[in-house]
Write a protein that holds these residues in place. Sequence first.
Motif, short mmCIF file in Angstrom:
data_model
loop_
_atom_site.label_atom_id
_atom_site.label_comp_id
_atom_site.label_asym_id
_atom_site.label_seq_id
_atom_site.Cartn_x
_atom_site.Cartn_y
_atom_site.Cartn_z
N GLY A 91 6.72 59.76 62.87
CA GLY A 91 8.14 59.94 62.59
C GLY A 91 8.36 61.17 61.71
N ASP A 151 10.72 51.05 65.37
CA ASP A 151 10.81 52.19 64.45
C ASP A 151 11.71 53.27 65.04
N HIS A 158 0.09 59.74 66.61
CA HIS A 158 1.05 59.37 65.56
C HIS A 158 0.57 59.94 64.20
N ASP A 165 11.32 56.37 65.20
CA ASP A 165 10.62 57.36 66.04
C ASP A 165 10.28 56.81 67.42
N HIS A 166 10.47 55.51 67.63
CA HIS A 166 10.15 54.91 68.93
C HIS A 166 11.37 54.45 69.72
MN MN Z 1 6.28 55.87 63.39
#
Ligand code: MN
Length: 310
Positions: A11, A92, A276, A94-95
Amino acid sequence: MHISILGSAAGGGFPQWNCNHPVSRQARAGVVEARPRTQSSIAISTDRQHWFLCNASPDLRQQINQTPSLQPPAHGPLRASPIAGVVLSNADVDHIAGLLSLRERQPLCLYATARVHDVLDANPVFRVLDPSVVSRERLTLESDHILSHADGTLSGLVVRPFAVPGKVALWLEGPDKPVGDALTEDTIALEIRDVASTSRVLYVPGCAALPAWLCQRMRDADLVLFDGTLWDDSEMIDTGVGVKSGRRMGHIPISGPEGSLALLAPMTWSRKIYIHLNTTNPVLLDHSLQRAEVEAAGWEVAFDGMEICL
Ligand code: MN
Ligand code: MLT
């Protein structure tokens, strides 16, 4: 099975917009050994015609623009996409933020645990994915799910989700929510197979700990794409960019006697790739000592555009 690494950073991406850490600075300065990376997502396919995203990153639009196989076919209908679905490993930012970039009424299937579907359903902004166009399928832990194309035909990709040590998404944390090594539907790993072959891939972008059962389960996988967020558990605290340890953020560090490099050392047969990666992680630098150390141990460090065929 074809695997395309769309986004290899954690992220925030690499470099994260507000990060002035020396590792981030090198990427921002355009140092060739510090290749920029977008946020966490991979795409999988059996035929390179239909693709399933595993996680939808905030950078998804950029990732599609950088990846011709994810773009509408040159001689296809006026609205078309090779993206047949999205499988989520957690909620999350970022997902899931990239889901908002898929709102233009393209038939898709969204696969997630009941817990993650509930989180999305509770947030009205995700109604932009009209359920009459974007179907939802609940992933049951420890069950096989055959991913389907929008017309209902089976893709040949089988996903078996299982819980790994982790926590709720950062934005859902609170006094009543578990934070630590809980095994819940909040953080899952995906075991991915292709019905036409015996290849087994493990996609584990977030994992707070590696108990013996999990190390055992990962052994003999053909490929493991594993959480490489931080090099050192206290990296963010030590360098003054944060106040949390890696484990507190739901990410086991790479280094140290209890880190993933040591605990997964017995996995000598599998191809092992760290994904990641956080903007402070020195393995992001091609010529760092830490990069040399992971490579000497048989690991690769993912980069955007990396393609794997099994
Ligand atoms: Mn993440
Ligand atoms: C994580 O991987 O820990 C999360 O992506 C953090 C975040 O949501 O910013």
